[in-house]
Design an enzyme around this catalytic site. Structure first.
Site, mmCIF file in Angstrom:
data_model
loop_
_atom_site.group_PDB
_atom_site.id
_atom_site.type_symbol
_atom_site.label_atom_id
_atom_site.label_comp_id
_atom_site.label_asym_id
_atom_site.label_seq_id
_atom_site.Cartn_x
_atom_site.Cartn_y
_atom_site.Cartn_z
ATOM 1 N N MET A 1 -2.163 -7.188 6.831
ATOM 2 C CA MET A 1 -3.239 -7.999 6.240
ATOM 3 C C MET A 1 -2.786 -8.728 4.973
ATOM 4 S SD MET A 1 -6.131 -5.054 6.540
ATOM 5 C CE MET A 1 -6.247 -3.991 7.986
ATOM 6 N N SER A 2 -1.498 -8.935 4.845
ATOM 7 C CA SER A 2 -0.977 -9.582 3.628
ATOM 8 C C SER A 2 0.298 -10.339 3.972
ATOM 9 C CB SER A 2 -0.674 -8.513 2.570
ATOM 10 O OG SER A 2 0.390 -7.684 3.009
ATOM 11 N N HIS B 1 -5.818 -9.247 -1.768
ATOM 12 C CA HIS B 1 -5.893 -9.534 -0.344
ATOM 13 C C HIS B 1 -7.026 -10.508 -0.036
ATOM 14 C CE1 HIS B 1 -4.046 -5.528 -0.659
ATOM 15 N NE2 HIS B 1 -3.338 -5.879 0.393
ATOM 16 N N HIS C 1 -3.701 0.569 -4.906
ATOM 17 C CA HIS C 1 -3.105 -0.623 -5.527
ATOM 18 C C HIS C 1 -3.462 -0.601 -7.012
ATOM 19 C CE1 HIS C 1 -2.021 -3.092 -1.908
ATOM 20 N NE2 HIS C 1 -2.770 -2.188 -1.367
ATOM 21 N N SER D 1 0.823 -1.221 0.000
ATOM 22 C CA SER D 1 0.000 0.000 0.000
ATOM 23 C C SER D 1 0.848 1.258 0.000
ATOM 24 C CB SER D 1 -0.829 0.065 1.289
ATOM 25 O OG SER D 1 -2.094 -0.441 1.097
ATOM 26 N N ASN E 1 1.912 3.318 10.809
ATOM 27 C CA ASN E 1 1.210 3.841 12.003
ATOM 28 C C ASN E 1 1.519 2.915 13.165
ATOM 29 O OD1 ASN E 1 -0.708 2.073 10.179
ATOM 30 N ND2 ASN E 1 -1.261 1.682 12.317
ATOM 31 N N ALA F 1 2.715 -2.133 3.958
ATOM 32 C CA ALA F 1 2.515 -1.140 5.012
ATOM 33 C C ALA F 1 1.928 -1.917 6.178
ATOM 34 C CB ALA F 1 1.554 -0.073 4.546
ATOM 35 N N HIS G 1 -6.947 4.646 6.503
ATOM 36 C CA HIS G 1 -6.166 4.224 5.341
ATOM 37 C C HIS G 1 -5.412 5.418 4.748
ATOM 38 C CE1 HIS G 1 -4.954 1.588 2.152
ATOM 39 N NE2 HIS G 1 -5.602 2.254 1.222
ATOM 40 N N TYR H 1 -8.979 -10.282 2.451
ATOM 41 C CA TYR H 1 -10.182 -9.560 2.914
ATOM 42 C C TYR H 1 -11.053 -9.051 1.772
ATOM 43 C CZ TYR H 1 -7.379 -5.308 2.120
ATOM 44 O OH TYR H 1 -6.592 -4.335 1.557
ATOM 45 N N GLU H 2 -10.536 -9.060 0.563
ATOM 46 C CA GLU H 2 -11.361 -8.639 -0.572
ATOM 47 C C GLU H 2 -12.382 -9.722 -0.942
ATOM 48 O OE1 GLU H 2 -9.118 -6.361 -3.793
ATOM 49 O OE2 GLU H 2 -7.482 -7.220 -2.627
HETATM 50 N N1 HPA Z 1 -3.058 -2.933 11.088
HETATM 51 C C1 HPA Z 1 -3.171 -3.812 10.077
HETATM 52 N N2 HPA Z 1 -2.746 -3.558 8.859
HETATM 53 C C2 HPA Z 1 -2.177 -2.377 8.630
HETATM 54 C C3 HPA Z 1 -2.028 -1.409 9.641
HETATM 55 C C4 HPA Z 1 -2.494 -1.711 10.944
HETATM 56 O O1 HPA Z 1 -2.402 -0.915 11.903
HETATM 57 N N3 HPA Z 1 -1.413 -0.346 9.070
HETATM 58 C C5 HPA Z 1 -1.202 -0.661 7.780
HETATM 59 N N4 HPA Z 1 -1.656 -1.882 7.503
#
Ligand code: HPA
Length: 277
Positions: A212-213, A84, A62, A31, A236, A114, A248, A86-87
């Site tokens: 998440m990947s 992903h 993406h 990302s 973050n 990320a 996001h 989750y998609e």
């Molecule tokens: N959690 C999960 N996935 C992420 C995060 C997060 O804080 N930041 C970027 N991708």
């Protein structure tokens, strides 16, 4: 032959009809990190939807294409955007691009993402080289009939992230004066960010970054015997570690801010890895 392998082969044949280029290194951009593909000497581009049966990502930020080209003379294929879990895709879909890049010729898989920092020593904008992972919260992409042509049923996972490649990343960071954290990546399904208690759970389990990947992709690549390495851009801190809610937008903003350093790090690391090929 399994259905999954048949589908992979048909994807590979449709790639072969369009592209002559044969990469040695496969790079997956996370990302907000996709711009890197625009900075390399590109030879060819292939949109995911041009490949029959290929899963196409829906996440903003993406792009959804392969870029083929050279990083300092090393032939690379770059995934600008991944798919992903989750998609709503199956794990077979999610790892199909990784398997395809192996068939294209890639021996090394360089994963980026990320991620949220769950280690209190981290801050937004840090880079974390992945040294190990926890993938147990998502289904293994290897569930189902084993694809014998790719690897064995019960594959060893004792050293997913290749020591030599990790050292190349360390050396690159040191030479560039870029601070590099190291740690364990833990994959959750998403798409919601974690609750503060889930972030705490990740930390208690030994995770340093959560995303998440990536981990499922590393499982599929490990199954095929690829050499793997990865870097998380800590976009973050995990939810509950600061007063701010997560978004996001913040993830993308941080990735944009550190993109110049990230590009340098990737280029130097791949150049070093190229010497081992
Ligand atoms: N959690 C999960 N996935 C992420 C995060 C997060 O804080 N930041 C970027 N991708």
């Amino acid at each position: 032959m399994t259905k999954a392998y048949e589908r992979l082969l048909s994807c590979f044949r449709s790639f072969e009809e369009k592209i002559q280029f044969r990469p040695k290194v496969a790079l997956v951009l996370g990302s907000g990190l996709g711009d890197y593909a625009d900075s390399i000497r590109a030879e060819a581009v292939l949109d995911y939807h041009e490949l029959e049966g290929f899963p196409v990502s829906t996440v903003s930020g993406h792009k959804g294409r392969f870029v083929f080209g050279y990083v300092n003379e090393i032939p690379v294929v770059i995934m600008q955007g991944r798919v992903h879990y989750y998609e709503g895709y199956s794990m077979e879909d999610v790892v199909l691009p990784i398997r395809l890049m192996k068939l294209m010729g890639a021996e090394i898989l360089f994963l980026t993402n990320a991620a949220g920092g769950v280690n209190f020593d981290f801050q937004a904008g840090d880079f974390m080289m992945i040294t190990d992972q926890i993938a147990s919260f998502v289904p293994s992409p290897l569930i189902g009939p084993n694809i014998e042509e790719l690897g064995e049923r019960f594959c060893d996972m004792s050293q997913i992230y290749d020591r030599g490649l990790c050292q190349a990343i360390r050396d690159a960071a040191e030479e560039l004066g870029i601070a590099l954290k190291e740690g364990t990546y833990i994959q959750l399904t998403g798409p919601n960010f974690e609750s503060p208690m889930e972030v705490k759970m990740c930390r208690i389990l030994g995770g340093d970054a959560v995303g998440m990947s990536t981990a499922c992709e590393a499982v599929a690549a490990n199954h095929m015997g690829m050499r793997i390495c990865g870097i998380s851009c800590i976009s973050n801190l995990g939810c509950g570690m600061t007063d701010q809610p997560l978004s996001h937008v913040e993830v993308k903003e941080t990735a944009d801010r550190v993109a110049p350093q990230f590009k340098q790090l990737i280029t130097s690391a791949i150049t070093r890895m190229g010497k081992e090929l």
